[in-house]
Write an enzyme that holds these catalytic residues in place. Structure first.
Site, mmCIF file in Angstrom:
data_model
loop_
_atom_site.group_PDB
_atom_site.id
_atom_site.type_symbol
_atom_site.label_atom_id
_atom_site.label_comp_id
_atom_site.label_asym_id
_atom_site.label_seq_id
_atom_site.Cartn_x
_atom_site.Cartn_y
_atom_site.Cartn_z
ATOM 1 N N SER A 249 -11.265 -0.795 -1.272
ATOM 2 C CA SER A 249 -9.994 -0.733 -0.538
ATOM 3 C C SER A 249 -10.201 -1.001 0.948
ATOM 4 O O SER A 249 -9.325 -1.548 1.607
ATOM 5 C CB SER A 249 -9.381 0.669 -0.653
ATOM 6 O OG SER A 249 -8.704 0.830 -1.850
ATOM 7 N N ASP B 74 0.839 -1.204 0.000
ATOM 8 C CA ASP B 74 0.000 0.000 0.000
ATOM 9 C C ASP B 74 0.872 1.253 0.000
ATOM 10 O O ASP B 74 2.015 1.225 -0.471
ATOM 11 C CB ASP B 74 -0.943 -0.052 1.219
ATOM 12 C CG ASP B 74 -2.273 0.632 0.964
ATOM 13 O OD1 ASP B 74 -2.262 1.830 0.653
ATOM 14 O OD2 ASP B 74 -3.322 -0.024 1.086
ATOM 15 N N HIS C 119 -3.844 6.185 3.140
ATOM 16 C CA HIS C 119 -4.529 4.962 2.695
ATOM 17 C C HIS C 119 -3.961 3.703 3.351
ATOM 18 O O HIS C 119 -4.701 2.868 3.865
ATOM 19 C CB HIS C 119 -4.410 4.900 1.172
ATOM 20 C CG HIS C 119 -5.245 3.852 0.514
ATOM 21 N ND1 HIS C 119 -4.785 2.575 0.291
ATOM 22 C CD2 HIS C 119 -6.505 3.898 0.008
ATOM 23 C CE1 HIS C 119 -5.731 1.879 -0.332
ATOM 24 N NE2 HIS C 119 -6.778 2.659 -0.512
#
Ligand SMILES: *[C@@H]1O[C@H](CO)[C@@H](O)[C@H](O)[C@H]1NC(C)=O
Ligand SMILES: *[C@@H]1O[C@H](CO)[C@@H](O)[C@H](O)[C@H]1NC(C)=O
Ligand SMILES: *[C@@H]1O[C@H](CO)[C@@H](O)[C@H](O)[C@H]1NC(C)=O
Ligand SMILES: *[C@@H]1O[C@H](CO)[C@@H](O)[C@H](O)[C@H]1NC(C)=O
Ligand SMILES: *[C@@H]1O[C@H](CO)[C@@H](O)[C@H](O)[C@H]1NC(C)=O
Ligand SMILES: *[C@@H]1O[C@H](CO)[C@@H](O)[C@H](O)[C@H]1NC(C)=O
Ligand SMILES: *[C@@H]1O[C@H](CO)[C@@H](O)[C@H](O)[C@H]1NC(C)=O
Ligand SMILES: *[C@@H]1O[C@H](CO)[C@@H](O)[C@H](O)[C@H]1NC(C)=O
Ligand SMILES: *[C@@H]1O[C@H](CO)[C@@H](O)[C@H](O)[C@H]1NC(C)=O
Ligand SMILES: *[C@@H]1O[C@H](CO)[C@@H](O)[C@H](O)[C@H]1NC(C)=O
Ligand SMILES: *[C@@H]1O[C@H](CO)[C@@H](O)[C@H](O)[C@H]1NC(C)=O
Ligand SMILES: *[C@@H]1O[C@H](CO)[C@@H](O)[C@H](O)[C@H]1NC(C)=O
Length: 763
Positions: free
Chosen positions: A542, A141, A214
């Site tokens: 996600s 990620d 994220h």
């Protein structure tokens, strides 16, 4: 001035094949070079030496020297490098060369969710799976914010001695940032640096530190530690905990700030390669690459190698819903996760000036504001423009709440911008797509109300001269029904590259998920100032993916002997297809019942997955036989599997998958026969009987109808013939409305093993 922070759907917005206009050096680009491992010439002691010496031998007559980026050990046989056209031609003639692919780029696509999932401290999968203890989850990620409370390691035992990973130093990151929770962190930026795509690196970090947020969000969702008293500006208050709170995390940063070229395939492959080398047990990827082609897709290749090593891989389905064939990451050896809603709503309560009409609407406005007796303005002029661009007069709306009505042409984002531009206090929007509005969209006192409540407001406004409104924000409602629903944005099956396996596999929570964020990021703009917060609400597949990998970690901890296919099968055959209002799971894109092309086998149910009774298992050879049956060339199969020594004698498209899809060809054939093998994973002998549920538009015959299993791990086979009724259907692409379920019910026992059966037209 346009408002800039709206619409943060954590999407992986994908870029198709990009030809970068090289800024300086017009000749060179980065490439992934596949080599035949077995063709290594005798003098070389290692493959790395062979590759670097091959590169060194290339002629640099055109003035370009090749630059080696990575040598891959597990994910594929070969390397990546900066190469010119002339280098490519020379390489193609090198003995042992298999194929070269140009760089591609991918992009990104909770306090309450463990409870919603039914995870309890004293019963079921949490204790049975030891809360994930001793499982190591690798997250591929955007990096990690290690100071977040979600990575506290209070009371965690020492790092397992089998761990070979490391905590790499770099910008604002060193080994002190890891602990017994965050046991590894690495960064892979060679390609984006060589390609000069990291003009932003002074802003992003040249280290595992997260710039986006994220990676911090996804990793804390999967395995964050327990943190008391967290919230998002007063919403979703409670204790935040990852799905597998005792599992260890290792971050592999492969995504950098550039919004178009953020994740290079060669960097991503290097991250996956290292995760395998370091010894992760599971891997999670909430990002995607173009689906146009598959041999150049790093996730496909990397996840095949991971599967061979027994590593469970979960990938996000993408946020391209709600049409069919929009699904990403559909390889049969990964578990592909769609996004569902949670039974939690964030609300504001609205009372009209008559003092009696009260209703709620969605709002995640981040300030505690009490709107009392404020003038309500009808944002519609006599040509019935509903808060359209430049339709509001600032002096009309000043100090007022605007009401924007609904019709099937209104765009609520445009209405929000107009209200913002005109400088009103706030607004009520009548809309049918409140679910698509995320936390950051509430940058003003906005409330999204239903079209029906909108009509009530309209009626009130037309008959009242001094209309006013009261609004109370920051209300969190639990137990909302129906839930889960398929999120509008969740990508739908089939997958273009692999239509013969039903995807997505399963749904997990992916709407308004609360998890850790960067305390220094400007998350939401309110008025002229930005608000920051260390826990935020985000939506996307996600967010669903780390829920699934956390559950897989619990299952793997409870059943260390299960293969990745067995873990997936357990999750799929025990998934819920009925929501909390006792209806079939609804597709929120149209408000109708969803289908297996929307939700796969259903919504994940961790406690039931612990004890599935039977599993559909798949081994490496089965996947190779599947690739053979897809008629890929031997070169393509070699590229994906990294093997040259495979045989295609047993080519077979019919994988032993826990779900069934009939792809209707243009041959007018509507009959398809599936063959499956079930394995008993319960402790005792058992007998199961088949039942076909809700067979709409299809005839299903199972043979035999009764299966008898001996001791644990004994197997039994069956065939299932499905005949699709095409009457009344056109032949347009996609879904044709026929689906049902095959259920195996244990006789005198509690196990049920459910598989969806669905048909779709070929693309
Ligand atoms: C990147 O920038 C460096 C330094 O400016 C230059 O030498 C190099 O050729 C550039 N690379 C590419 C691929 O343009
Ligand atoms: C890591 O960085 C911090 C802050 O700069 C410093 O205090 C610490 O000593 C460093 N640790 C190591 C192992 O270098
Ligand atoms: C992303 O890369 C492109 C191509 O080099 C470049 O033009 C752009 O400025 C980069 N964006 C950022 C935010 O670095
Ligand atoms: C991938 O797509 C490109 C462009 O569409 C095509 O030229 C190439 O042959 C494809 N490769 C494979 C392996 O299908
Ligand atoms: C998903 O959406 C992105 C951005 O709009 C697009 O580039 C991509 O091709 C889409 N993928 C599929 C499979 O439709
Ligand atoms: C709408 O209102 C404007 C000014 O208030 C007026 O000039 C115009 O004629 C009206 N249009 C209609 C269709 O009533
Ligand atoms: C807005 O309304 C004011 C007062 O009624 C008027 O003077 C002004 O011209 C209007 N502006 C526009 C852009 O219509
Ligand atoms: C939108 O609404 C208009 C008027 O009510 C109607 O005629 C039209 O069919 C609707 N369009 C859609 C796509 O629903
Ligand atoms: C592969 O080729 C065989 C023989 O030509 C054909 O029967 C089969 O339909 C092909 N399979 C696919 C998936 O295209
Ligand atoms: C399929 O059936 C239709 C009607 O029976 C016929 O017109 C068509 O030619 C058939 N197509 C094929 C590929 O056999
Ligand atoms: C469609 O084609 C595939 C590959 O050729 C074949 O295996 C499958 O049975 C066909 N499906 C139907 C319904 O005819
Ligand atoms: C297995 O069978 C034994 C003896 O029949 C019984 O005592 C036990 O409860 C059974 N176990 C399960 C998990 O059903």
């Amino acid at each position: 001035m346009e408002h800039t922070t709206s619409k943060l759907l954590f999407s992986f917005v994908l870029v198709s094949h990009i030809v970068i206009a090289w800024p300086i050096n017009v000749e060179c680009g980065s490439y992934i070079v596949h080599m035949d491992k077995a063709a290594i010439p005798a003098p070389f002691s290692t493959h790395h030496n062979w590759y670097t010496s091959t590169l060194a031998s290339l002629s640099t007559e055109d003035g370009n020297a090749p630059v080696h980026l990575y040598t891959y050990k597990h994910v594929m046989s070969g390397f990546s490098a900066m190469l010119s056209k002339s280098h490519l031609a020379q390489l193609a003639n090198t003995p042992g060369h298999v194929a070269t692919y140009p760089e591609t780029f991918g992009q990104l696509h909770t306090t309450h969710t463990p409870t919603f999932l039914g995870l309890k401290k004293h019963a079921g999968l949490w204790p049975a799976g030891s809360f994930g203890a001793d499982m190591i989850i690798g997250i591929i990620d955007s990096g990690v914010w290690p100071e977040s409370e979600s990575y506290n390691d209070h009371g965690m035992p020492p790092v397992p001695s089998r761990w070979r990973g490391a905590c790499e130093s770099g910008t604002k990151f060193n080994s002190s940032n890891c602990n017994r929770k965050l046991i590894g962190a690495r960064s892979f930026s060679k390609a984006v640096k060589q390609l000069n795509l990291t003009i932003s690196l002074p802003r992003d970090y040249d280290s595992p530190r997260d710039y986006f947020g994220h990676g911090t969000h996804t990793s804390s969702t999967a395995a964050g530690s327990r943190v008391e008293n967290v919230d998002y500006f007063g919403y979703a208050k409670g204790t935040a905990t990852g799905v597998a709170p005792l599992a260890r995390l290792a971050m592999y940063k492969v995504l950098f700030l550039n919004e178009t070229y953020g994740a290079a395939a060669s960097d991503t492959l290097a991250g996956m390669d290292q995760a395998i080398e370091d010894g992760v047990d599971l891997m999670s990827l909430s990002l995607g690459f173009p689906e146009t082609n598959f041999t150049d897709n790093p996730i496909l290749m990397g996840s095949f190698a991971a599967m061979e090593k027994g590593i469970f891989v979960s990938c996000s389905a993408g946020n391209n819903g709600s049409e069919s064939y929009t699904l990403h990451n559909g390889a049969p050896w990964v578990t592909t996760i769609g996004a569902g809603t949670v039974d939690r709503n964030f609300l504001a309560s609205v009372t009209l000036g008559d003092g009696v009409t009260t209703f709620t609407g969605k709002s995640v406005y981040p300030e505690s504001l009490l709107v009392s007796r404020v003038s309500l303005y009808y944002g519609r002029d006599n040509t019935s423009k509903n808060c359209e661009k430049n339709s509001l007069n600032s002096s009309d709306v000043s100090k007022k709440i605007v009401f924007c009505s609904f019709n099937n042409k209104t765009d609520v984002y445009e209405q929000m911008e107009e209200v913002f531009r005109a400088g009103a206090v706030g607004a009520l929007f009548a809309t049918d797509s409140a679910q698509l509005l995320f936390a950051q969209d509430f940058y003003m006192p906005f409330v999204a109300i239903s079209p029906m409540d909108g009509e009530t407001v309209e009626e009130y406004l037309t008959k009242t001269s001094e209309a006013t409104v009261d609004i109370k924000f920051q209300i969190t409602e639990l137990g909302a029904k129906p839930a889960p629903q398929v999120a509008d944005f969740s990508s739908r099956g089939p997958n273009r590259n692999f239509p013969w396996v039903l995807k997505p596999d399963i749904l997990a929570p992916g709407v308004d998920i609360l998890a850790a964020w960067l305390p220094n990021s400007k998350f939401v703009q309110v008025g002229d100032h930005y608000l920051s917060t260390d826990y935020i609400l985000v939506s996307g597949t996600s967010m669903a993916t780390p829920h699934a990998v956390g559950i897989a970690a619990l299952l793997k901890s409870a059943h260390p002997e299960w293969s990745s296919a067995a873990i997936r099968s357990a999750m799929m055959t025990t998934a819920d297809v009925i929501d909390n209002a006792n209806g079939h799971i609804v597709d929120s894109a149209n408000g109708m019942s969803g289908t297996p092309l929307d939700f796969g086998s259903g919504h994940i149910n961790p406690n039931k997955a612990l004890d599935p009774g039977l599993v559909y298992d798949i081994n490496v050879e089965d996947y190779i036989n599947f690739l053979c049956a897809m008629n890929y060339t031997s070169q393509h199969i070699q590229v994906i599997t990294g093997r040259s020594d495979y045989s295609c004698d047993r080519a077979n498209l019919d994988l032993n998958y826990p779900s069934f899809i009939v792809i209707l060809n243009n041959t007018n054939t509507t009959k398809h026969v599936f063959k499956r093998v079930l394995t008993n994973v319960a402790d005792n002998q058992s007998v199961y009987r088949a039942a076909i549920a809700y067979p709409s538009g299809m005839k299903v015959v199972v043979e035999p109808m009764t299966l008898t299993f001996g001791s644990k791990y004994s197997k039994a086979e069956f065939t299932m013939e499905v005949e699709i009724d095409l009457s009344g259907h056109g032949t347009d692409t996609g879904y044709i409305g026929n689906f049902g379920y095959l259920n195996w019910y244990e006789v005198n026992g509690k196990h049920g093993v459910r598989s969806p059966i669905v048909s779709a037209f070929a693309l």
